[in-house]
Scaffold this motif. Structure first.
Motif, PDB file in Angstrom:
ATOM      1  N   LEU A   1       0.840  -1.193   0.000  1.00  0.00           N
ATOM      2  CA  LEU A   1       0.000   0.000   0.000  1.00  0.00           C
ATOM      3  C   LEU A   1       0.875   1.243   0.000  1.00  0.00           C
ATOM      4  O   LEU A   1       1.897   1.291   0.692  1.00  0.00           O
ATOM      5  N   ARG A   2       0.488   2.223  -0.803  1.00  0.00           N
ATOM      6  CA  ARG A   2       1.224   3.488  -0.841  1.00  0.00           C
ATOM      7  C   ARG A   2       1.266   4.150   0.529  1.00  0.00           C
ATOM      8  O   ARG A   2       0.324   4.067   1.306  1.00  0.00           O
TER       9      ARG A   2
ATOM     10  N   ALA B   1      -7.293   0.240   0.999  1.00  0.00           N
ATOM     11  CA  ALA B   1      -7.756  -0.798   0.082  1.00  0.00           C
ATOM     12  C   ALA B   1      -8.611  -1.822   0.807  1.00  0.00           C
ATOM     13  O   ALA B   1      -8.530  -1.972   2.020  1.00  0.00           O
ATOM     14  N   GLU B   2      -9.409  -2.524   0.026  1.00  0.00           N
ATOM     15  CA  GLU B   2     -10.240  -3.635   0.494  1.00  0.00           C
ATOM     16  C   GLU B   2      -9.759  -4.871  -0.250  1.00  0.00           C
ATOM     17  O   GLU B   2      -9.595  -4.836  -1.476  1.00  0.00           O
TER      18      GLU B   2
ATOM     19  N   VAL C   1      -7.581  -6.728  -4.891  1.00  0.00           N
ATOM     20  CA  VAL C   1      -7.300  -5.601  -4.010  1.00  0.00           C
ATOM     21  C   VAL C   1      -7.954  -4.394  -4.668  1.00  0.00           C
ATOM     22  O   VAL C   1      -7.539  -3.977  -5.749  1.00  0.00           O
ATOM     23  N   ARG C   2      -8.982  -3.878  -4.043  1.00  0.00           N
ATOM     24  CA  ARG C   2      -9.679  -2.709  -4.585  1.00  0.00           C
ATOM     25  C   ARG C   2      -9.117  -1.471  -3.894  1.00  0.00           C
ATOM     26  O   ARG C   2      -9.346  -1.238  -2.721  1.00  0.00           O
ATOM     27  N   GLY C   3      -8.324  -0.716  -4.650  1.00  0.00           N
ATOM     28  CA  GLY C   3      -7.661   0.459  -4.097  1.00  0.00           C
ATOM     29  C   GLY C   3      -8.552   1.687  -4.117  1.00  0.00           C
ATOM     30  O   GLY C   3      -9.357   1.866  -5.038  1.00  0.00           O
ATOM     31  N   PHE C   4      -8.407   2.518  -3.119  1.00  0.00           N
ATOM     32  CA  PHE C   4      -9.137   3.772  -3.019  1.00  0.00           C
ATOM     33  C   PHE C   4      -8.152   4.925  -2.879  1.00  0.00           C
ATOM     34  O   PHE C   4      -7.061   4.750  -2.352  1.00  0.00           O
ATOM     35  N   ARG C   5      -8.583   6.083  -3.348  1.00  0.00           N
ATOM     36  CA  ARG C   5      -7.751   7.295  -3.365  1.00  0.00           C
ATOM     37  C   ARG C   5      -6.466   7.019  -4.128  1.00  0.00           C
ATOM     38  O   ARG C   5      -6.497   6.743  -5.292  1.00  0.00           O
TER      39      ARG C   5
ATOM     40  N   ALA D   1      -4.364   4.431  -3.676  1.00  0.00           N
ATOM     41  CA  ALA D   1      -3.982   3.015  -3.719  1.00  0.00           C
ATOM     42  C   ALA D   1      -4.350   2.402  -5.071  1.00  0.00           C
ATOM     43  O   ALA D   1      -5.410   2.684  -5.627  1.00  0.00           O
ATOM     44  N   GLU D   2      -3.496   1.543  -5.584  1.00  0.00           N
ATOM     45  CA  GLU D   2      -3.733   0.838  -6.837  1.00  0.00           C
ATOM     46  C   GLU D   2      -4.737  -0.294  -6.632  1.00  0.00           C
ATOM     47  O   GLU D   2      -4.722  -0.966  -5.603  1.00  0.00           O
ATOM     48  N   THR D   3      -5.595  -0.518  -7.627  1.00  0.00           N
ATOM     49  CA  THR D   3      -6.412  -1.716  -7.661  1.00  0.00           C
ATOM     50  C   THR D   3      -5.588  -2.790  -8.353  1.00  0.00           C
ATOM     51  O   THR D   3      -4.896  -2.518  -9.343  1.00  0.00           O
ATOM     52  N   ALA D   4      -5.633  -3.999  -7.821  1.00  0.00           N
ATOM     53  CA  ALA D   4      -4.839  -5.100  -8.377  1.00  0.00           C
ATOM     54  C   ALA D   4      -5.634  -6.384  -8.342  1.00  0.00           C
ATOM     55  O   ALA D   4      -6.429  -6.602  -7.435  1.00  0.00           O
TER      56      ALA D   4
END
Length: 108
Positions: A66-67, A81-82, A93-97, A99-102
């Motif tokens: 995570l960033r 992330a979730e 990995v669902r990133g928010f703001r 954070a990358e989604t992966a």
């Protein structure tokens, strides 16, 4: 963090950045990864606070970093992330703001 280096020379998820301050990096990264790999029980390693964040799959293990939250003032610079694990082996990995989604699809 402990892992791979991308094309720009930055450490990736659990990666080692040669220019980074070594006090905050895992010095025996290869040994730790080896233990995780030999166990056969580790699907993913999730960690945080690497300024650029990142992801990589190494020898069947998905690593996600995570960033860091210290890059700018909140909330636009937040990073969270979730994570969802599926019976098929898929890891999302669902990133928010910032954070990358992966997505990692485990091959069996």
């Amino acid at each position: 963090p402990f892992g791979a280096v991308d094309a720009a020379g930055r450490g990736q998820a659990l990666g080692i950045d040669p220019a980074a301050e070594r006090l905050h990096l895992v010095k025996n990264a290869a040994a730790v990864r080896g233990i995780l790999e030999r166990s056969g029980k580790v699907a993913a390693v999730l960690t945080g606070h690497q300024h650029w964040g990142g992801q990589v799959t190494l020898n069947g293990i998905f690593y996600y970093t995570l960033r860091a939250l210290v890059v700018g003032a909140a909330p636009e610079h937040n990073s969270y992330a979730e994570v969802s694990f599926y019976g098929s082996g898929k890891i999302l990995v669902r990133g928010f703001r910032q954070a990358e989604t992966a997505v990692c699809v485990k091959r069996t």
